[in-house]
Structure formats: structure tokens, C-alpha cells
Design a protein around this motif. Structure first.
Motif, PDB file in Angstrom:
ATOM      1  N   GLU A 118       0.839  -1.195   0.000  1.00  0.00           N
ATOM      2  CA  GLU A 118       0.000   0.000   0.000  1.00  0.00           C
ATOM      3  C   GLU A 118       0.877   1.248   0.000  1.00  0.00           C
ATOM      4  O   GLU A 118       1.959   1.284   0.588  1.00  0.00           O
ATOM      5  N   TYR A 119       0.381   2.298  -0.647  1.00  0.00           N
ATOM      6  CA  TYR A 119       1.100   3.572  -0.715  1.00  0.00           C
ATOM      7  C   TYR A 119       0.374   4.575   0.166  1.00  0.00           C
ATOM      8  O   TYR A 119      -0.821   4.844  -0.035  1.00  0.00           O
ATOM      9  N   PHE A 120       1.089   5.135   1.143  1.00  0.00           N
ATOM     10  CA  PHE A 120       0.485   6.031   2.110  1.00  0.00           C
ATOM     11  C   PHE A 120       0.980   7.461   1.964  1.00  0.00           C
ATOM     12  O   PHE A 120       2.137   7.711   1.628  1.00  0.00           O
ATOM     13  N   LEU A 121       0.078   8.406   2.225  1.00  0.00           N
ATOM     14  CA  LEU A 121       0.430   9.802   2.423  1.00  0.00           C
ATOM     15  C   LEU A 121      -0.096  10.226   3.786  1.00  0.00           C
ATOM     16  O   LEU A 121      -1.209   9.873   4.168  1.00  0.00           O
ATOM     17  N   TYR A 122       0.725  10.964   4.515  1.00  0.00           N
ATOM     18  CA  TYR A 122       0.345  11.487   5.829  1.00  0.00           C
ATOM     19  C   TYR A 122       0.136  12.988   5.685  1.00  0.00           C
ATOM     20  O   TYR A 122       0.944  13.678   5.048  1.00  0.00           O
ATOM     21  N   TRP A 123      -0.943  13.509   6.262  1.00  0.00           N
ATOM     22  CA  TRP A 123      -1.343  14.892   6.012  1.00  0.00           C
ATOM     23  C   TRP A 123      -1.432  15.704   7.294  1.00  0.00           C
ATOM     24  O   TRP A 123      -1.946  15.225   8.305  1.00  0.00           O
ATOM     25  N   LYS A 124      -0.944  16.926   7.227  1.00  0.00           N
ATOM     26  CA  LYS A 124      -1.187  17.930   8.245  1.00  0.00           C
ATOM     27  C   LYS A 124      -2.328  18.827   7.766  1.00  0.00           C
ATOM     28  O   LYS A 124      -2.323  19.286   6.615  1.00  0.00           O
ATOM     29  N   LEU A 125      -3.295  19.086   8.635  1.00  0.00           N
ATOM     30  CA  LEU A 125      -4.493  19.804   8.242  1.00  0.00           C
ATOM     31  C   LEU A 125      -4.539  21.167   8.915  1.00  0.00           C
ATOM     32  O   LEU A 125      -4.414  21.266  10.130  1.00  0.00           O
ATOM     33  N   SER A 134       0.733  17.229   2.581  1.00  0.00           N
ATOM     34  CA  SER A 134       1.250  15.883   2.803  1.00  0.00           C
ATOM     35  C   SER A 134       2.705  15.916   3.247  1.00  0.00           C
ATOM     36  O   SER A 134       3.392  16.944   3.116  1.00  0.00           O
ATOM     37  N   HIS A 135       3.201  14.784   3.761  1.00  0.00           N
ATOM     38  CA  HIS A 135       4.598  14.716   4.202  1.00  0.00           C
ATOM     39  C   HIS A 135       5.554  14.802   3.017  1.00  0.00           C
ATOM     40  O   HIS A 135       6.753  15.005   3.203  1.00  0.00           O
ATOM     41  N   LYS A 136       5.022  14.712   1.787  1.00  0.00           N
ATOM     42  CA  LYS A 136       5.862  14.865   0.593  1.00  0.00           C
ATOM     43  C   LYS A 136       5.680  16.223  -0.067  1.00  0.00           C
ATOM     44  O   LYS A 136       6.226  16.474  -1.138  1.00  0.00           O
ATOM     45  N   GLY A 137       4.897  17.089   0.578  1.00  0.00           N
ATOM     46  CA  GLY A 137       4.786  18.462   0.104  1.00  0.00           C
ATOM     47  C   GLY A 137       3.595  18.769  -0.785  1.00  0.00           C
ATOM     48  O   GLY A 137       3.455  19.910  -1.244  1.00  0.00           O
ATOM     49  N   HIS A 138       2.709  17.802  -1.029  1.00  0.00           N
ATOM     50  CA  HIS A 138       1.506  18.097  -1.796  1.00  0.00           C
ATOM     51  C   HIS A 138       0.594  19.018  -0.979  1.00  0.00           C
ATOM     52  O   HIS A 138       0.436  18.819   0.225  1.00  0.00           O
TER      53      HIS A 138
END
Length: 323
Positions: A118-125, A134-138
Motif C-alpha cells: 500500500e502507498y500512504f500519504l500522511y497529512w497535516k491539516l 502531505s509529508h511529501k509536500g503536496h
């Protein structure tokens, strides 16, 4: 009157049933401020690398196999055969969320050529700025809504929260956002309304198998019992009226949403059947709600102010018309 319902042992459940005991009893016209877990029962906000990692609320695994729902709320006067109006007055997300590609409906994943982990993105709201990072800058725009809004089924057995239907459940429609009014048919005394599966953002279709899944700090809902009978969910969204269709066959879901819209237009405008279909062909948009719950979803949207009523009719704007 305003009530508050926090997530805790006595208010959380992961299935739907008419046998669930109410967490709260209210009057028609009252408001409830819900505070919910994210759908998978996580309580920690550390980075998630797999679907079975994280800090979880201790669930009852034999029962709580679905979304973490808060409730149920018993509304006095909501008897079987009435309709429950649910107005979303205010939504505020938590400070974090996550999304993934994978881990959902197998047929959908095969069509999307999913392989491997699975591919995950973690987000700050950021609720104040209305953005998710996202933790990758999106960076994307926040559009919070609740994925699951449900009344209890007639059955006292355990019904899954995952598949949508007449009682609501996993509608996953981003139009049921702040300011929207959702109408659900009532099947049991008190309606026994539950809510959960908070989303910070999602596209129509939910193509990767999740939205940005997030806990909700505050979802203020106003409840009103309506004395008409309704068979299927209807929403008065910010842009127009919405009807729904759900089926494993996407075509059948689309036709159900269409039939429900035709019935609604007959009630709103007094059209006869063929007239309603003819006008719907010119004004109604069909949209894919979601593709990933085993049951596909389609919603039909009748935008505001696309129909001007005939001079013989006394309706000029159905934005606030009660169905």
C-alpha cells in the motif's frame, strides 16, 4: 438545545443495528456536536506506514469491524415511516489525516493495476487556511465532510457500515458538507442516528480507496423530524438537490439515482413522469460518488436556478423547499 457527544467506550460502535442502545436522547429541533475518531479507530497521529499500524482505540473485534461511528442518537418523534432531516451546521477537522492507494475493494484495485505494498500519504491539516499538506509536500484544498451518516436498519442484527443504501451509511458523497441537509427515511423508533468516517478532502470516485481520513474535532448537526415518508436518501446540497443510487453494477446505480431524481422533480415541480424525464435530460448531472466499497455509487445533481417554473406555478426557487 445543544448537546455534545464525544467518542468514548459508550458512544463508539463499528456496525449498525436497531438493537444498539442510544448514547443520547434528544428532541426534534435540537443540535448535537459530535467529536469522532477517524474511520479505522486510530487515536495517534504518528506517521502510518501500513494499514495495521498506529495507536488504536481498543475495539471489540467480534463486533466493531466497520467504521468507528459515534452514537446512536435517539430523536423523539422519529417513528418508522417518517423522515429525518440532518442539517450539517459546522465541521472542523482534526490536525492530521492519512490517505492511501490500496487496501480496498479487490475488483477496483485490479482495474487500477495495483501491485505490491500500500502507498500512504500522511497529512497535516490547517483548518484556518483550509489546506491539507502531505509529508511529501503536496498541498490541496480542504473540503471536509462525513463519509458515514446513518439511521438504524429494521434488523437487530449487525449490519456493515461499509456499504451504502436506504439507511445512508457509507455514502461517501463530498456534497454532504457544511450547510447541506440530508434526508433519511426512518425505519425504527427514534431513528438511532450514527455518524463517523470523517474526510478532509476527497474526489468523486474515491479512486485510491480512501479520502484523507481524519478525526473530527467538531461536527455540529441539527435534527428535525419530518412527517412525510421517503424511501431513499436525498440531499439538499450547496449547489442543488442530490439523489443517490448504489449497486455493484455501476449502470444500475446510475439508473437508480436517475429514478430517484425523477421522483424528486415530480414532488418539487408537480411534473408528470415523462415531463420530469424530459426536463432532467436538460438539467441534471450524473456523477460517480465512489467506486471502492464493493457497491458503486452514483449521485444525480439538479443545480439551483436551472429551471424557471411555469407562470401557473407558485414555486420560483426550490432552494429552500421542503420535499
Amino acid at each position: 438545545m445543544k448537546h455534545y457527544l464525544n467518542w468514548e467506550e459508550g458512544t463508539l460502535h463499528g456496525y449498525l443495528s436497531s438493537a444498539l442502545k442510544p448514547a443520547l436522547v434528544i428532541e426534534s429541533g435540537d443540535r448535537v456536536v459530535f467529536r469522532t475518531l477517524e474511520a479505522d479507530w486510530r487515536v495517534g497521529d504518528r506517521f502510518i506506514t501500513a494499514s495495521d499500524e498506529g495507536d488504536f482505540f481498543p475495539g471489540r473485534k467480534a463486533l466493531d469491524r466497520g467504521h468507528a461511528l459515534c452514537g446512536p442518537v435517539y430523536i423523539r418523534g422519529a417513528d418508522a415511516g417518517t423522515t429525518l432531516e440532518i442539517t450539517i451546521r459546522r465541521i472542523r477537522c482534526g490536525s492530521w489525516g492519512w490517505s492511501r492507494f490500496g487496501g480496498g475493494d479487490g475488483d477496483h484495485l485490479r482495474q487500477m493495476a495495483f501491485q505490491g505494498a500500500e502507498y500512504f500519504l500522511y497529512w497535516k491539516l490547517d483548518q484556518d487556511q483550509g489546506i491539507c499538506t502531505s509529508h511529501k509536500g503536496h498541498v490541496i484544498r480542504m473540503n471536509p465532510f462525513m463519509g458515514v451518516c446513518a439511521v438504524a436498519p429494521e434488523s437487530p442484527g449487525q449490519i456493515s457500515t461499509h456499504q451504502p443504501g436506504a439507511m445512508g451509511a457509507n455514502l461517501d458523497c463530498k456534497e454532504i458538507c457544511e450547510g447541506a441537509r440530508l434526508y433519511l427515511p426512518v425505519f425504527v423508533e427514534g431513528a438511532l442516528f450514527s455518524m463517523g468516517d470523517g474526510h478532509a478532502a476527497q474526489g468523486d470516485g474515491e479512486l485510491g480507496c480512501t479520502a484523507i481520513e481524519t478525526p473530527m474535532e467538531e461536527v455540529e448537526v441539527e435534527f428535525k423530524v419530518c412527517d412525510w415518508k421517503q424511501e431513499y436518501p436525498v440531499c439538499r446540497g450547496k449547489d442543488g438537490w442530490i439523489t443517490f443510487g448504489f449497486h455493484r453494477d455501476l449502470n444500475k446505480a446510475a439508473y437508480q439515482a436517475t429514478r430517484e431524481m425523477i421522483k424528486l422533480m415530480q414532488r418539487l415541480y408537480g411534473y408528470e413522469y415523462k415531463e420530469a424525464v424530459a426536463i432532467a435530460s436538460l438539467t441534471v448531472d450524473l456523477r460517480i460518488t465512489q467506486m471502492v466499497n464493493g457497491v458503486r455509487g452514483v449521485h444525480a445533481l439538479l443545480p439551483d436556478q436551472v429551471i424557471r417554473c411555469r407562470e401557473s406555478s407558485d414555486c420560483t426557487d426550490n432552494k429552500n423547499l421542503m420535499i
